[in-house]
Design a protein around this motif. Structure first.
Motif, PDB file in Angstrom:
ATOM      1  N   MET A 186       0.835  -1.201   0.000  1.00  0.00           N
ATOM      2  CA  MET A 186       0.000   0.000   0.000  1.00  0.00           C
ATOM      3  C   MET A 186       0.879   1.264   0.000  1.00  0.00           C
ATOM      4  N   ASN A 187       0.379   2.307  -0.660  1.00  0.00           N
ATOM      5  CA  ASN A 187       1.139   3.564  -0.665  1.00  0.00           C
ATOM      6  C   ASN A 187       0.647   4.511   0.425  1.00  0.00           C
ATOM      7  N   TYR A 188       1.606   5.092   1.098  1.00  0.00           N
ATOM      8  CA  TYR A 188       1.260   5.997   2.200  1.00  0.00           C
ATOM      9  C   TYR A 188       1.696   7.418   1.895  1.00  0.00           C
ATOM     10  N   GLU A 189       1.001   8.312   2.560  1.00  0.00           N
ATOM     11  CA  GLU A 189       1.331   9.737   2.406  1.00  0.00           C
ATOM     12  C   GLU A 189       1.535  10.323   3.801  1.00  0.00           C
ATOM     13  N   VAL A 190       2.605  11.091   3.970  1.00  0.00           N
ATOM     14  CA  VAL A 190       2.841  11.722   5.268  1.00  0.00           C
ATOM     15  C   VAL A 190       2.260  13.145   5.236  1.00  0.00           C
ATOM     16  N   VAL A 191       1.638  13.524   6.349  1.00  0.00           N
ATOM     17  CA  VAL A 191       1.032  14.852   6.463  1.00  0.00           C
ATOM     18  C   VAL A 191       1.711  15.580   7.624  1.00  0.00           C
ATOM     19  N   ILE A 192       2.287  16.746   7.325  1.00  0.00           N
ATOM     20  CA  ILE A 192       3.091  17.426   8.352  1.00  0.00           C
ATOM     21  C   ILE A 192       2.639  18.880   8.511  1.00  0.00           C
ATOM     22  N   GLY A 193       2.532  19.310   9.755  1.00  0.00           N
ATOM     23  CA  GLY A 193       2.318  20.725  10.072  1.00  0.00           C
ATOM     24  C   GLY A 193       3.462  21.183  10.966  1.00  0.00           C
ATOM     25  N   LEU A 194       3.783  22.465  10.904  1.00  0.00           N
ATOM     26  CA  LEU A 194       4.973  22.947  11.606  1.00  0.00           C
ATOM     27  C   LEU A 194       4.658  24.119  12.509  1.00  0.00           C
ATOM     28  N   GLU A 195       5.276  24.124  13.686  1.00  0.00           N
ATOM     29  CA  GLU A 195       5.251  25.310  14.539  1.00  0.00           C
ATOM     30  C   GLU A 195       6.696  25.750  14.686  1.00  0.00           C
ATOM     31  N   THR A 196       7.009  26.931  14.191  1.00  0.00           N
ATOM     32  CA  THR A 196       8.398  27.388  14.199  1.00  0.00           C
ATOM     33  C   THR A 196       8.547  28.623  15.080  1.00  0.00           C
ATOM     34  N   HIS A 197       9.436  28.536  16.059  1.00  0.00           N
ATOM     35  CA  HIS A 197       9.724  29.686  16.916  1.00  0.00           C
ATOM     36  C   HIS A 197      10.949  30.406  16.372  1.00  0.00           C
ATOM     37  N   VAL A 198      10.827  31.699  16.193  1.00  0.00           N
ATOM     38  CA  VAL A 198      11.950  32.473  15.677  1.00  0.00           C
ATOM     39  C   VAL A 198      12.257  33.630  16.625  1.00  0.00           C
ATOM     40  N   GLU A 199      13.515  33.703  17.032  1.00  0.00           N
ATOM     41  CA  GLU A 199      13.960  34.775  17.933  1.00  0.00           C
ATOM     42  C   GLU A 199      14.129  36.061  17.122  1.00  0.00           C
ATOM     43  N   LEU A 200      13.496  37.141  17.550  1.00  0.00           N
ATOM     44  CA  LEU A 200      13.539  38.387  16.788  1.00  0.00           C
ATOM     45  C   LEU A 200      14.802  39.200  17.102  1.00  0.00           C
ATOM     46  N   SER A 201      15.285  39.918  16.072  1.00  0.00           N
ATOM     47  CA  SER A 201      16.485  40.749  16.250  1.00  0.00           C
ATOM     48  C   SER A 201      16.097  42.123  16.767  1.00  0.00           C
ATOM     49  N   THR A 202      15.669  42.218  18.005  1.00  0.00           N
ATOM     50  CA  THR A 202      15.369  43.538  18.550  1.00  0.00           C
ATOM     51  C   THR A 202      16.491  43.949  19.491  1.00  0.00           C
ATOM     52  N   GLU A 203      16.577  45.265  19.747  1.00  0.00           N
ATOM     53  CA  GLU A 203      17.641  45.732  20.634  1.00  0.00           C
ATOM     54  C   GLU A 203      17.330  45.447  22.083  1.00  0.00           C
ATOM     55  N   SER A 204      16.040  45.344  22.426  1.00  0.00           N
ATOM     56  CA  SER A 204      15.705  45.037  23.814  1.00  0.00           C
ATOM     57  C   SER A 204      14.683  43.908  23.862  1.00  0.00           C
ATOM     58  N   LYS A 205      14.493  43.392  25.073  1.00  0.00           N
ATOM     59  CA  LYS A 205      13.567  42.287  25.264  1.00  0.00           C
ATOM     60  C   LYS A 205      12.125  42.728  24.999  1.00  0.00           C
ATOM     61  N   ILE A 206      11.198  41.774  25.051  1.00  0.00           N
ATOM     62  CA  ILE A 206       9.831  42.094  24.617  1.00  0.00           C
ATOM     63  C   ILE A 206       9.070  42.979  25.599  1.00  0.00           C
ATOM     64  N   PHE A 207       9.343  42.839  26.915  1.00  0.00           N
ATOM     65  CA  PHE A 207       8.570  43.617  27.892  1.00  0.00           C
ATOM     66  C   PHE A 207       9.429  44.442  28.843  1.00  0.00           C
ATOM     67  N   CYS A 208      10.742  44.517  28.608  1.00  0.00           N
ATOM     68  CA  CYS A 208      11.584  45.362  29.465  1.00  0.00           C
ATOM     69  C   CYS A 208      12.724  45.896  28.608  1.00  0.00           C
ATOM     70  N   SER A 209      13.566  46.746  29.191  1.00  0.00           N
ATOM     71  CA  SER A 209      14.581  47.402  28.366  1.00  0.00           C
ATOM     72  C   SER A 209      15.918  46.665  28.371  1.00  0.00           C
ATOM     73  N   CYS A 210      15.958  45.454  28.947  1.00  0.00           N
ATOM     74  CA  CYS A 210      17.187  44.663  28.885  1.00  0.00           C
ATOM     75  C   CYS A 210      17.552  44.420  27.428  1.00  0.00           C
ATOM     76  N   GLY A 211      18.865  44.359  27.137  1.00  0.00           N
ATOM     77  CA  GLY A 211      19.325  44.051  25.794  1.00  0.00           C
ATOM     78  C   GLY A 211      18.720  42.730  25.362  1.00  0.00           C
ATOM     79  N   GLY A 212      18.236  42.661  24.136  1.00  0.00           N
ATOM     80  CA  GLY A 212      17.528  41.460  23.726  1.00  0.00           C
ATOM     81  C   GLY A 212      18.413  40.485  23.011  1.00  0.00           C
ATOM     82  N   HIS A 213      18.480  40.673  21.715  1.00  0.00           N
ATOM     83  CA  HIS A 213      19.066  39.671  20.858  1.00  0.00           C
ATOM     84  C   HIS A 213      20.580  39.521  21.046  1.00  0.00           C
ATOM     85  N   SER A 214      21.287  40.644  21.288  1.00  0.00           N
ATOM     86  CA  SER A 214      22.744  40.575  21.400  1.00  0.00           C
ATOM     87  C   SER A 214      23.117  39.623  22.526  1.00  0.00           C
TER      88      SER A 214
END
Lengths: 394, 474
Positions: free
Chosen positions: B1-29
């Motif tokens: 029998m022939n089978y087919e794979v079905v895939i969905g993806l959840e991808t987390h990506v770290e953003l290149s911002t200068e500070s964190k999301i909710f405070c002024s701490c340096g973010g990405h660096s």
């Protein structure tokens, strides 16, 4: 009764409830779980007062996270047969000019009513919550205790106003507090259902207050409103859920109290929190955890959010007709010591007088042992009504 | 029998911002020491309130525009509750009810032709910290706590591991060139939802989720392993498939079921009352749209049209900093192909001498444009330009001032050059003799001597031409 958790200045004129941070001072919020915690910064309201030359006398005892009636279940305060709030008593005794408190579920209002001093819970978003040990972010607001409304006005003028450090702080509101605005012709209602929940002493205090208002030319009417119990239940669902979430950061990992005995991370959490929180906080956590759980969310928390909007609309409608609502602040004029096992239900039954202001973010002023509530930004009306009655006593 | 794979993806990506999301701490660096980049807010102390970083919203919207999403004009944050020592508040601020972007689509070029993958939603959230285990002790590092992430959730539209990797590579180059994320090791993490069904069936099979993988190689291996495991179970009844969360073990190349405790948590999501609903009005959306970098395909075509080589184009589109520098210099009136050479050959060469790479390039658009313009105008020759570039890289000098100071901008006319060449020929009889005897190197030495006399100034081609004719006429 021990009033101060930390006293730093004999000559200080402002006391700060121990749910508000002052730089370099311990802050326990009345709980063992924050044992040894010192704040790295001061609350915005504290900074604004210090900038204007006020001095902090110290931190006053509060019930654990301000969840009780008015400060009876702190891990640190000494027991007293009659229940009174520490900051309210210091104000009453004239040891300080004013105090700051956090009104999340009416504790400072009850304390003020029992000690016969004033407390204003201002409109939500008026005073920055930066530096407040948060329990229920959506309804808590920093307010002022004082002996008279003129002092409340004076302090509010300093601490009110936008703060970038608090996302819920209102941006373009203008604060122009008065306590001598014309009250003649103002309309105030007394809610029959709330009056019936109070004892005789309290009831007559409210009716006396109504009479005094009338002699000042205020029109007072008794009305019937049936939604205060619903408002109280709604706020209980919301504040317990939010509190459960906000105190979850106190886990024994980073700061504050950590249990001595544990074999793994789960035990570190469980033992630290079991020993660190009192019975009332645990009851609130369990209740709040339940109303947020997957199977109950739609029926409890989700519904409470909707009911909150409905009640806000009904209150707004009420304020189309009346300038203020006159109610008891709590059911009695004195509370005796009781078991912490009964605290959750006791706080709930007293919440019927106070919850609606937290739920809808509207201001409430306790003065002369009673409560005046009004629409958003009606502080001047509330202060002026209270001031008119205050002056009659002179 | 022939089978087919079905895939969905959840991808987390770290953003290149200068500070964190909710405070002024340096973010990405990336900070050097553990807990270098931590404040009372991102370490969960009482009294601190989250203050929204506007840049995070703008980058998330930009990502949504690149993936052809609908942008929500009203977006809110929710709290997700769970206890773990690397999560200081014991809740994560994320988006459940009103995510920032929905209903997008991305087209993949595969060996089977173009394939559309639908994007269900993109939401913003904060990252957690990390734990370091040493012997008996575990240590908490909050540097990464509250670093902004976007999570991109696709519909189950992938039909092979290859498609997944193509998609991830596309996201990576898109986000790098768009300045959304550097997408370096660990800054892109995937959860893979996978099921297998009979080919042609429209029902889904039992779905498993493989959590938290960051290398594309591991993702590909994990999908292939998991697909085979499902097929074996369906075809030969090797095991009963259950809906569960699994982890991929890189060493054995296999996936393993995670404990139920880790997977069946009730996260008790509810709205975050500390963050007011965010409204994205027309004006703001237009601003974000106009600041959005040109799509890669469009950009590649532009570079090609300008005659930039394929290798150079690849280097440019995979590095936002470099392509932005090029675009900015070109905007100042320089030729694109020339500029590409200056950046990718000359700048790279200067840096390589010091053991550095183009990532450390510190030449500004105005500095580079000044050099290229002086060369293009014939004020200086290319060699002089290179000398100036070295000084700019090493000492941060002002190119025009340096050029004057060093006398490199001398315009040398043909008669002056001729005089110098005559002098050089007269002063080096041995070399001239060698040249006459057929030594090619001798001519190069004479040319070098001329250049030295001219201090690098003058038109190289002219000098070479004159020298040649003079030597040949001797």
């Amino acid at each position: 009764m021990k009033y101060y958790a930390t006293k730093i200045n004999e000559k200080g004129n402002i006391a700060v409830d121990d749910t508000i941070l002052v730089k370099d001072l311990p802050c326990t919020a009345g709980s063992r779980i924050l044992e040894g915690f010192k704040s790295l910064f001061s609350a915005e309201a504290v900074t604004r007062l210090e900038d204007k030359g006020y001095t902090i006398s110290g931190k006053t005892h509060v019930g654990e996270f301000g969840l009780d009636l008015c400060g009876e279940f702190s891990h640190y305060s000494e027991k007293e047969e009659t229940i009174k709030g520490a900051a309210a008593e210091l104000v009453k005794n004239g040891e300080i000019k004013a105090a700051l408190g956090v009104d999340m579920n009416g504790a400072p209002r009850r304390a003020a009513a029992l000690s016969k001093v004033c407390f204003l819970k201002p409109t939500y978003g008026t005073v920055s919550r930066y530096g407040v040990v948060s329990t229920a972010a959506s309804g808590e607001q920093l307010g002022v205790y004082a002996n008279g409304v003129e002092t409340i006005k004076e302090i509010m003028e300093v601490i009110a106003g936008h703060d970038d450090k608090d996302g819920t702080s209102l941006k373009d509101a203008a604060y122009d507090y008065k306590c001598d605005a014309e009250v003649r012709g103002k309309k105030v209602c007394v809610v029959k259902e709330l009056l019936e929940k109070a004892d005789e002493n309290t009831k007559s205090a409210v009716l006396d207050y109504a009479k005094k208002l009338e002699t000042q030319g205020v029109i007072v009417e008794e009305i019937s409103l049936d939604f205060f119990d619903n408002a109280n239940t709604t706020w209980q669902i919301l504040y317990t859920a939010e509190t459960c979430n906000n105190v979850s950061r106190y886990d024994g990992v980073k700061f504050g109290f950590r249990a001595e005995e544990y074999r793994n991370i789960d035990e570190l959490y469980v033992n630290s929190r079991t020993q660190g929180f009192n019975f009332l906080t645990k009851a609130v956590i369990l209740y709040g955890s339940d109303v947020l759980s997957k199977n109950r969310y739609e029926d409890c928390y989700g519904k409470a959010l909707k009911v909150r909007r409905v009640i806000a609309e009904k209150m707004a409608e009420l304020y189309n007709t009346y300038d203020a609502v006159l109610t008891p602040a709590c059911s009695k004029t004195e509370f005796k010591e009781y078991s912490i096992n009964d605290a959750f239900t006791k706080v709930f039954s007293e919440g019927v007088f106070t919850s609606v202001a937290n739920l809808t973010g509207t201001p409430a002023l306790v003065s002369g042992g009673v409560q005046l509530m009004g629409n958003h930004f009606s502080e001047t009306t509330l202060l002026s009504l209270a001031y008119a009655v205050e002056r009659m006593g002179e | 029998m022939n089978y087919e794979v079905v895939i969905g993806l959840e991808t987390h990506v770290e953003l290149s911002t200068e500070s964190k999301i909710f405070c002024s701490c340096g973010g990405h660096s990336s900070p050097k020491e553990p807990n270098d980049c931590v404040c009372p807010a991102c370490s969960g102390m009482p009294g601190m309130l989250p203050v929204m970083n506007k840049r995070v919203i703008e980058l998330a919207v930009t990502a949504g525009l690149m993936l052809n999403c609908e942008i929500s004009r009203y977006t809110t944050f929710d709290k997700k509750n769970y206890y773990y020592p690397d999560l200081p508040c014991a809740y994560q601020i994320t988006q459940l009810n009103h995510p920032i972007c929905t209903n997008g689509v991305v087209t993949l070029k595969t060996s089977q032709g173009n394939r559309d993958v639908r994007i269900k939603q993109i939401h913003m959230e904060e990252d957690a910290g990390k734990l370091v285990h040493e012997g008996k002790f575990s240590y908490v590092d909050f540097n990464r706590t509250s670093v902004p992430l976007i999570e991109i959730v696709t519909q189950p539209d992938f039909r092979s591991a290859e498609e997944v990797v193509t998609y991830l590579n596309k996201l990576k180059s898109m986000f790098r060139s768009g300045g959304i994320s550097e997408c370096e090791e660990g800054a892109m993490r995937c959860d893979v939802n996978i099921s297998v069904r009979e080919e042609g069936s429209d029902k889904f099979g039992v779905r498993t989720e493989i959590k938290n993988m960051s290398s594309f190689e591991a993702i590909e291996k994990a999908i292939k392993y998991e697909t085979q495991r499902h097929i074996d179970a369906l075809e030969y009844g090797t095991e009963e498939l259950v809906q569960e969360t699994r982890r991929f073990d890189d060493v054995s190349g296999k996936t393993f079921a995670m404990r139920n405790k880790e997977t069946e948590a009730d996260y008790r999501y509810f709205p975050d009352a500390n963050i007011m609903p965010i409204v994205i009005d027309d004006e703001w959306l237009e601003q974000i749209k106009s600041a959005k970098p040109v799509e890669i395909d469009e950009k590649v075509q532009y570079y090609r049209d300008e005659g930039i080589s394929e290798t150079e184009i690849e280097m440019l589109v995979s590095n936002h900093k470099l392509s932005k520098l090029l675009d900015d210099v070109v905007a100042m009136g320089c030729n694109a192909k020339e500029t590409a050479t200056w950046i990718l050959t000359d700048c790279a060469g200067v840096l390589r001498k010091d053991g550095k790479t183009l990532d450390e390039l510190n030449v500004s658009d105005t500095q580079l444009a000044a050099i290229i313009k002086m060369v293009a105008a014939g004020d200086i020759n290319r060699n002089a330009g290179k000398k100036i570039l070295i000084a700019v890289v090493e000492k941060g000098v002002d190119p025009v001032a340096y050029c004057k100071e060093m006398g490199l901008d001398r315009k040398v006319d043909a008669s002056a050059v001729e005089g110098i060449i005559d002098n050089v020929i007269a002063g080096n009889p041995q070399a001239v003799e060698d040249f006459k005897n057929g030594k090619v190197k001798a001519k190069q030495a004479l040319f070098g001597a001329c250049m030295k006399e001219l201090k690098g100034a003058g038109d190289v081609n002219l000098i070479r031409e004159l020298l040649d004719s003079k030597l040949n006429n001797l």
